[in-house]
Design a protein around this motif. Structure first.
Motif, PDB file in Angstrom:
ATOM      1  N   MET A   1      45.502 127.733 118.413  1.00  0.00           N
ATOM      2  CA  MET A   1      45.265 129.139 118.084  1.00  0.00           C
ATOM      3  C   MET A   1      46.439 129.699 117.277  1.00  0.00           C
ATOM      4  SD  MET A   1      43.000 131.463 118.895  1.00  0.00           S
ATOM      5  CE  MET A   1      43.197 132.361 117.403  1.00  0.00           C
ATOM      6  N   LYS A   2      47.646 129.415 117.754  1.00  0.00           N
ATOM      7  CA  LYS A   2      48.844 129.944 117.065  1.00  0.00           C
ATOM      8  C   LYS A   2      48.924 129.375 115.650  1.00  0.00           C
ATOM      9  CE  LYS A   2      51.700 130.922 121.047  1.00  0.00           C
ATOM     10  NZ  LYS A   2      51.604 129.929 122.128  1.00  0.00           N
ATOM     11  N   ARG A   3      48.669 128.060 115.538  1.00  0.00           N
ATOM     12  CA  ARG A   3      48.733 127.429 114.209  1.00  0.00           C
ATOM     13  C   ARG A   3      47.660 128.007 113.308  1.00  0.00           C
ATOM     14  NH1 ARG A   3      47.475 121.568 113.895  1.00  0.00           N
ATOM     15  NH2 ARG A   3      47.618 121.925 111.662  1.00  0.00           N
ATOM     16  N   TYR A   4      46.461 128.148 113.864  1.00  0.00           N
ATOM     17  CA  TYR A   4      45.349 128.634 113.046  1.00  0.00           C
ATOM     18  C   TYR A   4      45.664 130.019 112.469  1.00  0.00           C
ATOM     19  CZ  TYR A   4      41.039 130.283 111.226  1.00  0.00           C
ATOM     20  OH  TYR A   4      40.120 130.791 110.347  1.00  0.00           O
ATOM     21  N   GLY A   5      46.218 130.908 113.322  1.00  0.00           N
ATOM     22  CA  GLY A   5      46.546 132.272 112.885  1.00  0.00           C
ATOM     23  C   GLY A   5      47.446 132.254 111.662  1.00  0.00           C
ATOM     24  N   LYS A   6      48.473 131.367 111.707  1.00  0.00           N
ATOM     25  CA  LYS A   6      49.424 131.291 110.576  1.00  0.00           C
ATOM     26  C   LYS A   6      48.734 130.742 109.337  1.00  0.00           C
ATOM     27  CE  LYS A   6      53.592 130.782 113.267  1.00  0.00           C
ATOM     28  NZ  LYS A   6      54.146 129.735 114.074  1.00  0.00           N
ATOM     29  N   LEU A   7      47.878 129.722 109.541  1.00  0.00           N
ATOM     30  CA  LEU A   7      47.220 129.107 108.387  1.00  0.00           C
ATOM     31  C   LEU A   7      46.240 130.081 107.726  1.00  0.00           C
ATOM     32  CD1 LEU A   7      46.598 125.508 109.815  1.00  0.00           C
ATOM     33  CD2 LEU A   7      48.258 126.183 108.059  1.00  0.00           C
TER      34      LEU A   7
ATOM     35  N   ALA B   1      48.132 132.541 105.705  1.00  0.00           N
ATOM     36  CA  ALA B   1      48.646 131.946 104.464  1.00  0.00           C
ATOM     37  C   ALA B   1      47.538 131.852 103.421  1.00  0.00           C
ATOM     38  CB  ALA B   1      49.215 130.560 104.758  1.00  0.00           C
ATOM     39  N   VAL B   2      46.364 131.449 103.872  1.00  0.00           N
ATOM     40  CA  VAL B   2      45.228 131.287 102.973  1.00  0.00           C
ATOM     41  C   VAL B   2      44.873 132.628 102.331  1.00  0.00           C
ATOM     42  CG1 VAL B   2      42.718 131.090 103.178  1.00  0.00           C
ATOM     43  CG2 VAL B   2      44.178 129.228 103.944  1.00  0.00           C
ATOM     44  N   VAL B   3      44.854 133.681 103.151  1.00  0.00           N
ATOM     45  CA  VAL B   3      44.471 134.998 102.643  1.00  0.00           C
ATOM     46  C   VAL B   3      45.547 135.523 101.691  1.00  0.00           C
ATOM     47  CG1 VAL B   3      44.022 137.388 103.333  1.00  0.00           C
ATOM     48  CG2 VAL B   3      43.022 135.520 104.630  1.00  0.00           C
ATOM     49  N   LEU B   4      46.825 135.236 102.004  1.00  0.00           N
ATOM     50  CA  LEU B   4      47.903 135.721 101.134  1.00  0.00           C
ATOM     51  C   LEU B   4      48.019 134.916  99.853  1.00  0.00           C
ATOM     52  CD1 LEU B   4      50.790 136.495 103.658  1.00  0.00           C
ATOM     53  CD2 LEU B   4      49.364 138.120 102.402  1.00  0.00           C
ATOM     54  N   VAL B   5      48.012 133.598 100.012  1.00  0.00           N
ATOM     55  CA  VAL B   5      48.286 132.740  98.853  1.00  0.00           C
ATOM     56  C   VAL B   5      47.020 132.484  98.041  1.00  0.00           C
ATOM     57  CG1 VAL B   5      49.198 130.497  98.123  1.00  0.00           C
ATOM     58  CG2 VAL B   5      50.214 131.684 100.067  1.00  0.00           C
ATOM     59  N   GLY B   6      45.886 132.433  98.707  1.00  0.00           N
ATOM     60  CA  GLY B   6      44.626 132.293  97.981  1.00  0.00           C
ATOM     61  C   GLY B   6      44.151 130.877  97.835  1.00  0.00           C
ATOM     62  N   MET B   7      44.899 129.981  97.202  1.00  0.00           N
ATOM     63  CA  MET B   7      44.367 128.626  97.046  1.00  0.00           C
ATOM     64  C   MET B   7      45.443 127.559  96.893  1.00  0.00           C
ATOM     65  SD  MET B   7      42.459 129.124  93.435  1.00  0.00           S
ATOM     66  CE  MET B   7      41.370 130.305  94.169  1.00  0.00           C
ATOM     67  N   TYR B   8      45.021 126.360  97.213  1.00  0.00           N
ATOM     68  CA  TYR B   8      45.881 125.197  97.008  1.00  0.00           C
ATOM     69  C   TYR B   8      45.104 124.268  96.104  1.00  0.00           C
ATOM     70  CZ  TYR B   8      47.996 126.994 101.242  1.00  0.00           C
ATOM     71  OH  TYR B   8      48.591 127.793 102.155  1.00  0.00           O
ATOM     72  N   ASP B   9      45.768 123.742  95.075  1.00  0.00           N
ATOM     73  CA  ASP B   9      45.020 122.881  94.173  1.00  0.00           C
ATOM     74  C   ASP B   9      45.311 121.415  94.429  1.00  0.00           C
ATOM     75  OD1 ASP B   9      43.425 124.649  92.841  1.00  0.00           O
ATOM     76  OD2 ASP B   9      45.157 125.397  91.715  1.00  0.00           O
ATOM     77  N   GLY B  10      44.403 120.572  93.973  1.00  0.00           N
ATOM     78  CA  GLY B  10      44.564 119.143  94.173  1.00  0.00           C
ATOM     79  C   GLY B  10      43.192 118.518  94.204  1.00  0.00           C
ATOM     80  N   PRO B  11      43.094 117.180  94.237  1.00  0.00           N
ATOM     81  CA  PRO B  11      41.786 116.537  94.211  1.00  0.00           C
ATOM     82  C   PRO B  11      40.954 116.945  95.430  1.00  0.00           C
ATOM     83  CG  PRO B  11      43.535 114.954  94.690  1.00  0.00           C
ATOM     84  CD  PRO B  11      44.199 116.237  94.351  1.00  0.00           C
TER      85      PRO B  11
END
Ligand code: XUL
Length: 603
Positions: A579-585, A588-598
């Motif tokens: 739960m704690k990890r999920y909250g941080k992730l 991050a997703v909402v703030l940063v938006g995206m991660y690129d890669g294959p």
């Protein structure tokens, strides 16, 4: 607050009301007693949801008598809808005429199945929330003259000034949301006033968009209704008011005063709206009054248990309904689901698993800690509220992941889930295949993280996709539940199509750390709730005052006996950490938006 019922109905009310008062008796209508006998009255609930129109018929103790449905994509292929509507980028709409045609088709099906529609004493509608229907000037005249020899489609063709009305899946009004929020003084203020901060799918913001972008259609509109009030309008043959509960999903109603908010109505047509608009009216207040009129004015919003009219002759002649069949105000699908789950108590959290997934609970306190989420008036108890979260990535997202990684069957899906471990060996997925509402995320995207929190393109094992789509979603629900200022959760009651899958329910029990229950009658709780609201509305109408739902169902089996425990929590320690990890992730997703890669972001 009172509805503006049809004239003949008003007459009937005056006569029966005066008679009972002069005789010193409360009710003249013996058929409103709870007599689930063979010859007793029936109540019908329509469930106009994202993908289908269903009818649930019950007796006065809510025992199911009949259930019939029409699927928009399959049964009405001419409209070429996908999952009941049209998606064009962030815009989501559905043809209003399809809903009307579905009603004729459904009633014809019921007749063909031999459902004795004459026995229906009252009915009500549950509608997918927030969606608006735009009636062109002159439509009410057409509604009042419905001819039983012709179909509804034939007679209502061309009556909608916006033929494809926006639906709850729409996410295209970010700009309008900001403008309205700014005009009122920020998200918290809008939330305190209307029960929710401005949300893209909420009707006020949708109205502003049409006001700005389709001025001709706006001008040509006589009445703006919700999907629930639209179907109700057809049933009574005239414009029906919106009920306070569905009205809470519009960013237009003051949820405490339970009437339109003049401030919010002004904000919808505020000065910025001039830009790009062909409108000639320069006076802001006149424009706000014009919108107020399109919403039905002061009587355009009523208590959810109000009888708003008698059934139109069209249905009497064409399908054999009794001319005395009463129509109770329509309401939203989530409020109706709550009513369908009669017997819930403090500490209960309801999770509805459908096209949208929702989480809700009843409370006396309308305040929320977070500005995410919604507060709505309870349709069967005007002194309490429903607090709710809505997630767009519900059953359609689970089905897409099932198709990609489990051969497209629930057996395959559940088997894949069983082959993985609770906690998914630290792998976490966030699946926003549809732009998401909670947390707000306006792009279609998938995020996968390994046990070290690093973004990855694929999980090591395809079975882990199945567990990830469930775990990520329910961890998000538990995370956002914390901002709703609710008492500690004691049990989860699951409803909706997905609640028939015990493997999904086990994941919910583990993550929420409480047992999960389901209703013994299965999944149709919105339609069932609309039918129960019809029983409630008739009782209040007959007694000429508000009675609680428990009083209305007096003599029937206690609602709390309807629930069956289906899952006990297990492996809860795994999820506390996750739960704690999920909250941080998620943050991050909402703030940063995206991660690129294959493969990043793809199924
Ligand atoms: C609730 C919401 C959805 C629709 C689905 O706010 O948008 O649950 O009501 O029909």
């Amino acid at each position: 607050m009172s509805a503006s019922p049809k004239r003949p109905y008003e007459r009937l009310q005056r006569v029966t009301g005066a008679l009972s008062r002069s005789m010193g008796i409360i009710s003249k209508n013996t058929s409103a007693k709870n007599e689930p006998s063979r010859g007793g009255p029936w109540y019908l609930g329509f469930d106009l949801s994202s993908q289908s129109l269903k009818a649930e018929v019950i007796d006065s103790c809510s025992t199911l008598v009949s259930s019939v449905s029409v699927n928009f994509d399959k049964d009405l292929p001419d409209y070429k809808t996908t999952s009941g509507g049209y998606i064009n980028g962030l815009r989501a709409t559905a043809p209003s005429l399809m809903f009307v045609e579905a009603l004729d088709l459904l009633l014809a099906k019921m007749e063909a199945r031999g459902v004795d529609l004459k026995r229906v004493e009252a009915m009500s509608v549950s509608g997918q929330q927030h969606g608006s229907v735009w009636w062109k000037t002159g439509s009410e005249t057409r509604l009042k003259k419905l001819d039983a020899k012709k179909s509804l489609k034939e007679q209502l063709l061309g009556t909608f000034s916006v033929p494809n009305g926006p639906t709850w899946r729409d996410a295209s009004t970010e700009k309008e949301c900001k403008e309205i929020s700014n005009a009122i003084g920020g998200d918290r203020k809008v939330m305190d006033l209307s029960g929710s901060r401005t949300y893209e799918r909420f009707t006020g913001n949708q109205i502003r968009k049409i006001y700005l972008e389709q001025p001709e259609a706006y001008i040509a509109t006589e009445r703006i209704g919700l999907i629930s009030s639209m179907l109700t309008s057809v049933l009574i043959g005239g414009y029906a008011p919106i009920d306070v509960s569905d009205g809470s999903g519009m960013n237009l109603m003051n949820i405490r005063a339970k009437r339109w908010s003049w401030e919010l109505i002004q904000a919808v047509v505020s000065h910025d709206a001039e830009k790009g608009s062909a409108r000639k009216i320069s006076d802001w207040s006149a424009r706000a009054q014009e919108l107020m009129k399109k919403l039905g004015g002061r009587t355009g919003v009523v208590e959810s248990y109000n009888v708003v009219g008698l059934i139109d002759n069209y249905f009497v002649k064409r399908y054999g309904f009794s001319p005395n069949c009463r129509i109770v105000a329509g309401s939203g699908d989530n409020p109706c689901s709550l009513v369908g789950l009669r017997g819930t108590r403090g500490g209960d959290v309801i999770i509805s698993l459908g096209t949208s997934d929702t989480l809700f609970a009843v409370t006396e306190n309308p305040h929320m800690l977070a500005v995410d989420g919604h507060v709505m008036v309870n349709p069967v108890d005007c002194s309490t509220y429903i607090k709710m979260l809505c997630f767009k990535n519900g059953s359609l997202t689970r089905e897409k992941v099932r198709a990609a990684f489990a051969g497209g069957t629930w057996e395959g899906f559940n088997a894949a889930l069983e082959r993985t471990r609770p906690g998914n060996d630290g792998n976490v997925g966030i699946y926003f295949l549809d732009p998401e509402i909670v947390p707000t995320f306006n792009t279609s995207r998938i995020f996968r993280f390994g046990p070290d929190d690093r973004p990855i393109g694929r999980f090591p094992n395809p079975d882990q996709e199945i567990r990830a789509v469930l775990e990520g979603h329910f961890l998000s629900m538990r995370l956002h539940l914390e901002g709703m200022s609710l008492p500690a959760t004691k049990r989860v009651i699951a409803t909706g199509g997905g609640s028939q899958n015990p493997s999904i329910l086990q994941v919910i029990a583990n993550i929420f750390k409480v047992p999960v229950y389901v209703h013994k009658d299965g999944s149709g709780s919105a339609g069932l709730g609309a039918a129960i609201r019809a029983v409630h509305g008739v009782k209040c109408d007959t007694l000429e005052s508000f009675v609680s739902i428990d009083q209305a169902m007096q003599g029937c089996p206690d609602g709390s006996t309807f629930f069956r425990k289906v899952a006990e929590p297990k492996n809860t320690h795994v999820y506390d950490k996750l739960m704690k990890r999920y909250g941080k992730l998620e943050q991050a997703v909402v703030l940063v938006g995206m991660y690129d890669g294959p493969n990043y972001g793809k199924l």
